[in-house]
Write an enzyme that holds these catalytic residues in place. Structure first.
Site, PDB file in Angstrom:
ATOM      1  N   LYS A  13       0.816  -1.209   0.000  1.00 44.83           N
ATOM      2  CA  LYS A  13       0.000   0.000   0.000  1.00 44.83           C
ATOM      3  C   LYS A  13       0.860   1.275   0.000  1.00 44.83           C
ATOM      4  CE  LYS A  13      -2.103   0.155   3.830  1.00 44.83           C
ATOM      5  NZ  LYS A  13      -2.761   0.923   4.873  1.00 44.83           N
ATOM      6  N   ARG A  88     -11.045   2.606   9.578  1.00 40.64           N
ATOM      7  CA  ARG A  88     -10.670   1.245   9.933  1.00 40.64           C
ATOM      8  C   ARG A  88     -11.891   0.360  10.181  1.00 40.64           C
ATOM      9  NH1 ARG A  88      -5.422   0.307  10.453  1.00 40.64           N
ATOM     10  NH2 ARG A  88      -4.061   1.930  11.260  1.00 40.64           N
ATOM     11  N   ARG A 127      11.757 -10.729   5.220  1.00 37.61           N
ATOM     12  CA  ARG A 127      12.315  -9.383   5.219  1.00 37.61           C
ATOM     13  C   ARG A 127      13.461  -9.266   6.236  1.00 37.61           C
ATOM     14  NH1 ARG A 127       8.083  -4.438   5.712  1.00 37.61           N
ATOM     15  NH2 ARG A 127       7.956  -5.067   7.887  1.00 37.61           N
ATOM     16  N   ARG A 154      13.406  -8.030  12.084  1.00 35.09           N
ATOM     17  CA  ARG A 154      12.699  -7.258  13.116  1.00 35.09           C
ATOM     18  C   ARG A 154      11.776  -8.182  13.911  1.00 35.09           C
ATOM     19  NH1 ARG A 154       9.808  -2.282  10.240  1.00 35.09           N
ATOM     20  NH2 ARG A 154       8.170  -3.680  10.895  1.00 35.09           N
ATOM     21  N   ARG A 165      -1.015 -10.064  13.175  1.00 36.11           N
ATOM     22  CA  ARG A 165      -1.337  -8.762  12.567  1.00 36.11           C
ATOM     23  C   ARG A 165      -2.321  -8.938  11.417  1.00 36.11           C
ATOM     24  NH1 ARG A 165       4.489  -7.134  11.337  1.00 36.11           N
ATOM     25  NH2 ARG A 165       3.700  -5.571   9.895  1.00 36.11           N
TER      26      ARG A 165
END
Ligand SMILES: [Zn+2]
Length: 208
Positions: A13, A88, A127, A154, A165
């Site tokens: 996004k 949201r 990642r 991370r 998430r």
């Protein structure tokens, strides 16, 4: 273009928003950034938001809607805006519609960058970030290609956290997607392709 941007974390996004901003100069309105800025600037709304954030609570709808409405009153949004991180929930979407109709600037589209959750899990868990310069690469990078620094994963990119998430995103956003589909505003783009190909499709779909 008066658009709301939708998509799971990791769907790309931000990349698409950046391309639209670069080509069209449309302001990218991220409610997360705005909240942080309002708190820092100590505005009335910022103070109100801070009291909830300090208590560990979600900032209530009316405060966020107040922030967004204030922002949409600024002249740079007259030719369009890209809303990111808001609404949201479908309740927020209804409130946004009411505010925009008062301003006489209804939404032109709700743009969904759609990527299958398994693809996102793969994207995010592979990642890696550079400890020294923050470069974002993948597990294929043993060292940072920019500065030679050490690459690490991370904490919030581990699989359990990513899945959590995505679950949270899906639960809160599905009703929103249904809402915009019902208003005939939903534009869904397959985000599991090269970002430039996705962007070409975004422009075509938005008739830009
Ligand atoms: Zn580096």
């Amino acid at each position: 273009m008066n658009i709301v941007l939708l998509g799971a974390p990791g769907a790309g996004k931000g990349t698409q928003a950046a391309k639209l901003v670069e080509e069209f100069g449309t302001p990218h309105i991220s409610t997360g950034d705005m909240l942080r800025a309002a708190v820092k600037a100590g505005t009335e709304l910022g103070k109100k938001a801070k009291s909830f954030m300090d208590a560990g609570d979600l900032v209530p709808d009316d405060v966020i809607i107040g922030l967004v409405t204030e922002r949409l009153g600024e002249p740079d949004t007259e030719k369009g805006f890209i809303l990111d991180g808001f609404p949201r929930t479908s309740a927020q979407a209804v409130a946004l519609d009411a505010e925009l109709s008062k301003l006489g600037r209804p939404l032109s589209a709700a743009l969904l960058i759609d990527v299958d959750s398994e693809v996102i899990v793969k994207r995010l868990t592979s990642r890696r970030m550079c400890k020294d310069c923050g470069f974002i690469g993948s597990e294929a990078n043993e060292q940072c290609p920019k500065c030679g620094g050490e690459m690490y994963q991370r904490d919030d990119d581990n699989e359990a956290t990513v899945r959590n998430r995505l679950d949270v995103y899906e639960k809160s956003t599905s009703p929103l997607i249904d809402y915009y589909r019902g208003c005939d505003l939903l534009v869904s783009i397959d985000g599991d392709r090269d970002p430039n190909v996705v962007y070409a499709d975004v422009k075509k779909a938005l008739e830009l």
